[in-house]
Scaffold this motif. Structure first.
Motif, PDB file in Angstrom:
ATOM      1  N   PHE A  31      -3.400  38.230  -7.888  1.00  0.00           N
ATOM      2  CA  PHE A  31      -3.040  37.196  -8.863  1.00  0.00           C
ATOM      3  C   PHE A  31      -1.571  37.333  -9.263  1.00  0.00           C
ATOM      4  CE2 PHE A  31      -2.173  36.100 -13.244  1.00  0.00           C
ATOM      5  CZ  PHE A  31      -2.624  34.789 -13.332  1.00  0.00           C
ATOM      6  N   PHE A  32      -1.160  38.549  -9.616  1.00  0.00           N
ATOM      7  CA  PHE A  32       0.231  38.753 -10.025  1.00  0.00           C
ATOM      8  C   PHE A  32       1.180  38.703  -8.832  1.00  0.00           C
ATOM      9  CE2 PHE A  32      -1.935  40.487 -13.756  1.00  0.00           C
ATOM     10  CZ  PHE A  32      -1.235  39.832 -14.755  1.00  0.00           C
ATOM     11  N   ASN A  33       0.702  39.078  -7.656  1.00  0.00           N
ATOM     12  CA  ASN A  33       1.519  38.959  -6.461  1.00  0.00           C
ATOM     13  C   ASN A  33       2.004  37.518  -6.286  1.00  0.00           C
ATOM     14  OD1 ASN A  33       1.744  38.454  -3.345  1.00  0.00           O
ATOM     15  ND2 ASN A  33       1.804  40.682  -3.534  1.00  0.00           N
ATOM     16  N   LEU A  72       2.760  47.121  -6.437  1.00  0.00           N
ATOM     17  CA  LEU A  72       2.564  46.368  -7.675  1.00  0.00           C
ATOM     18  C   LEU A  72       3.580  46.779  -8.736  1.00  0.00           C
ATOM     19  CD1 LEU A  72       0.996  44.540  -9.650  1.00  0.00           C
ATOM     20  CD2 LEU A  72      -0.607  46.447  -9.986  1.00  0.00           C
ATOM     21  N   GLN A  73       3.765  48.068  -8.911  1.00  0.00           N
ATOM     22  CA  GLN A  73       4.736  48.529  -9.908  1.00  0.00           C
ATOM     23  C   GLN A  73       6.152  48.091  -9.537  1.00  0.00           C
ATOM     24  OE1 GLN A  73       4.007  49.907 -12.713  1.00  0.00           O
ATOM     25  NE2 GLN A  73       1.887  50.515 -12.460  1.00  0.00           N
ATOM     26  N   ALA A  74       6.486  48.190  -8.249  1.00  0.00           N
ATOM     27  CA  ALA A  74       7.845  47.854  -7.813  1.00  0.00           C
ATOM     28  C   ALA A  74       8.150  46.383  -8.032  1.00  0.00           C
ATOM     29  CB  ALA A  74       8.019  48.231  -6.341  1.00  0.00           C
ATOM     30  N   GLY A 114      -1.368  29.791 -12.226  1.00  0.00           N
ATOM     31  CA  GLY A 114      -0.880  30.480 -13.419  1.00  0.00           C
ATOM     32  C   GLY A 114       0.623  30.643 -13.408  1.00  0.00           C
ATOM     33  N   GLY A 115       1.184  31.071 -12.274  1.00  0.00           N
ATOM     34  CA  GLY A 115       2.625  31.236 -12.184  1.00  0.00           C
ATOM     35  C   GLY A 115       3.361  29.927 -12.362  1.00  0.00           C
ATOM     36  N   GLY A 116       2.870  28.863 -11.703  1.00  0.00           N
ATOM     37  CA  GLY A 116       3.537  27.565 -11.795  1.00  0.00           C
ATOM     38  C   GLY A 116       3.451  26.951 -13.179  1.00  0.00           C
ATOM     39  N   PHE A 117       2.244  26.971 -13.753  1.00  0.00           N
ATOM     40  CA  PHE A 117       2.062  26.296 -15.042  1.00  0.00           C
ATOM     41  C   PHE A 117       2.721  27.062 -16.184  1.00  0.00           C
ATOM     42  CE2 PHE A 117      -0.492  25.820 -18.961  1.00  0.00           C
ATOM     43  CZ  PHE A 117      -0.125  24.511 -19.260  1.00  0.00           C
ATOM     44  N   PHE A 118       2.423  28.352 -16.288  1.00  0.00           N
ATOM     45  CA  PHE A 118       2.932  29.100 -17.438  1.00  0.00           C
ATOM     46  C   PHE A 118       4.446  29.300 -17.373  1.00  0.00           C
ATOM     47  CE2 PHE A 118      -1.575  30.308 -17.761  1.00  0.00           C
ATOM     48  CZ  PHE A 118      -1.783  29.939 -19.080  1.00  0.00           C
ATOM     49  N   ALA A 119       5.011  29.428 -16.173  1.00  0.00           N
ATOM     50  CA  ALA A 119       6.468  29.500 -16.079  1.00  0.00           C
ATOM     51  C   ALA A 119       7.095  28.200 -16.544  1.00  0.00           C
ATOM     52  CB  ALA A 119       6.893  29.814 -14.650  1.00  0.00           C
ATOM     53  N   PHE A 149       5.047  38.118 -16.917  1.00  0.00           N
ATOM     54  CA  PHE A 149       4.329  38.414 -15.679  1.00  0.00           C
ATOM     55  C   PHE A 149       4.610  39.840 -15.200  1.00  0.00           C
ATOM     56  CE2 PHE A 149       4.453  33.647 -14.818  1.00  0.00           C
ATOM     57  CZ  PHE A 149       3.126  33.478 -15.188  1.00  0.00           C
ATOM     58  N   GLY A 150       5.869  40.258 -15.248  1.00  0.00           N
ATOM     59  CA  GLY A 150       6.208  41.600 -14.800  1.00  0.00           C
ATOM     60  C   GLY A 150       5.582  42.676 -15.664  1.00  0.00           C
TER      61      GLY A 150
END
Length: 437
Positions: free
Chosen positions: A27-29, A89-91, A156-161, A177-178
């Protein structure tokens, strides 16, 4: 969640918990990589960026992601995949946060490229990991379920950004997100378990022989020989290149297309460009996984056949997206395309793993990503930006449909000429290895 041990194998429940944990990471990727496209108008205004420069921001991620993918895949076949997944993920989460320091195009270009490097380990490692928890009877379903995270993350990335950018500026969404990605990595470090390589594939073949054999990953020369002698894999590589080209075109340029042509707000353009496609894909991917597992039990051609239906069925709706003057028709076309896209996506790696041994699957996934993102996704934002600057963005989007047809023809070649032989050869190789262990 009970731990997995080589002696006991994965429990019926834990192997699905693994899919759920990887779902959150994926999801976060995708949320992190998609966020920038919804704030293109803000970046364009703040930094006076041209359409070609905006296209380069999409391409910079894809170029580095693709260039690093073969190396990442080979590393994944030699290290604990859990470490590769959580370290990545951390990077990329920290790089996402660092993007807020950008003040001009050069800074954005650098951080987008760096994020591509951080994210490139995830899919080779996660797909290899899932393939060792899920055998042929559930592999497409497991990967199809995991694939739904891509769609939800893109929404999520598109809408919330777009929403956060509309009220608070573009930088805050990257911090959100990060930061959440960093926290997730710390939590899952205690829950995710590394399985033995090849555990699912040889569970039946190795009965009475002490469990799955342990073999070192292939070197580059060995893998290239495997690639040259497995034409099904070549067809799948070409089809993924074409399919990824089309996906990146619509996901990177559709928010701006809707903003410019239909005068939507940033938040609405970002939402419309993603939600119809991704929600439809949420239905298409599980359906494609279920259908492919069923067809695969009857014929080795089953997974490729589902993928072919996906790309050929979606092609006319890609063209319609760019040509119609009606926003309602755009929404309908995005929805139908999204469903067909899900059918294809559910089987991207499951089809590959039908013809590639367990110890080479990370490398195979890495090469898939290299070809898909360098020749496909890496060229798409820039080429569409060039056509849009000379003609129109709508025409550029519509022309991408021809690339989908090319993907369908490659899959048809694999179905008719190659896949049965390549699957039988891989299964015979596993049988010999299990007997020797």
């Amino acid at each position: 969640m009970p731990p997995l041990t080589p002696a006991s194998g994965p429990s019926a429940h834990y192997k699905w918990w693994v899919v759920g944990m990887l779902w959150l990471i994926a999801f976060f990727n995708y949320a992190d990589r998609q966020a920038i496209f919804s704030v293109f108008p803000l970046l364009e205004r703040e930094m006076s960026l041209t359409p070609v420069q905006l296209g380069l921001l999409g391409s910079s991620f894809a170029w580095v992601y693709g260039l690093a993918a073969p190396v990442a895949g080979m590393i994944v076949d030699r290290v604990r995949r859990k470490s590769a997944i959580l370290g990545g993920l951390q990077a990329w989460s920290l790089i996402c946060i660092a993007t807020v320091t950008s003040t001009d195009f050069r800074h954005l270009f650098f951080w987008r490229a760096a994020e591509g490097l951080g994210e490139t380990f995830y899919f080779p490692a996660s797909m290899s990991l899932i393939s060792d928890y899920h055998g042929g009877d559930t592999r497409s379903r497991a990967m199809g379920l995991h694939q739904t995270s891509v769609y939800v993350g893109t929404i999520g990335g598109g809408f919330f950004a777009g929403l956060i950018g509309q009220y608070y500026g573009w930088r805050l969404s990257f911090i959100v997100f990060g930061g959440l990605g960093v926290v997730l990595g710390l939590v899952l470090n205690r829950l995710l378990v590394e399985p033995p390589r090849g555990a699912a594939d040889v569970a039946v073949l190795a009965a009475g022989h002490g469990g799955p054999p342990s073999r070192q990953g292939l070197g580059l020369a060995e893998f290239l020989r495997l690639l040259a002698t497995t034409p099904t894999l070549l067809c799948l590589l070409g089809a993924f290149m074409c399919a990824n080209f089309v996906a990146v075109v619509l996901l990177s340029w559709m928010p701006k297309f809707l903003f410019d042509k239909f005068h939507m707000s940033l938040a609405m353009a970002g939402l419309t460009a993603t939600i119809f496609v991704q929600l439809a894909s949420l239905a298409g991917a599980p359906a494609g996984g279920w259908l492919a597992d069923r067809w695969r039990q009857r014929s080795p051609r089953g997974r490729l056949a589902v993928q072919m239906v996906g790309v050929l069925g979606g092609a006319p709706f890609v063209a319609l997206c760019g040509l119609t003057p009606s926003v309602t028709t755009v929404m309908l076309a995005l929805t139908v395309w999204g469903f067909f896209k899900g059918l294809y996506d559910a089987n991207i790696f499951a089809s590959v793993f039908d013809v590639v041994r367990p110890e080479a699957r990370g490398t195979a996934a890495g090469f898939m990503n290299a070809v898909g993102w360098l020749a496909g996704g890496g060229s798409a934002p820039l080429l569409i930006g060039i056509v849009a600057q000379r003609q129109s963005l709508g025409l550029a989007i519509a022309l991408a449909s021809t690339v989908y047809v090319a993907a369908g023809l490659l899959l048809l070649a694999g179905i008719v000429f190659f896949v049965r032989r390549d699957v039988e050869r891989m299964q015979q190789s596993l049988t010999v290895t299990a007997a020797q262990s």
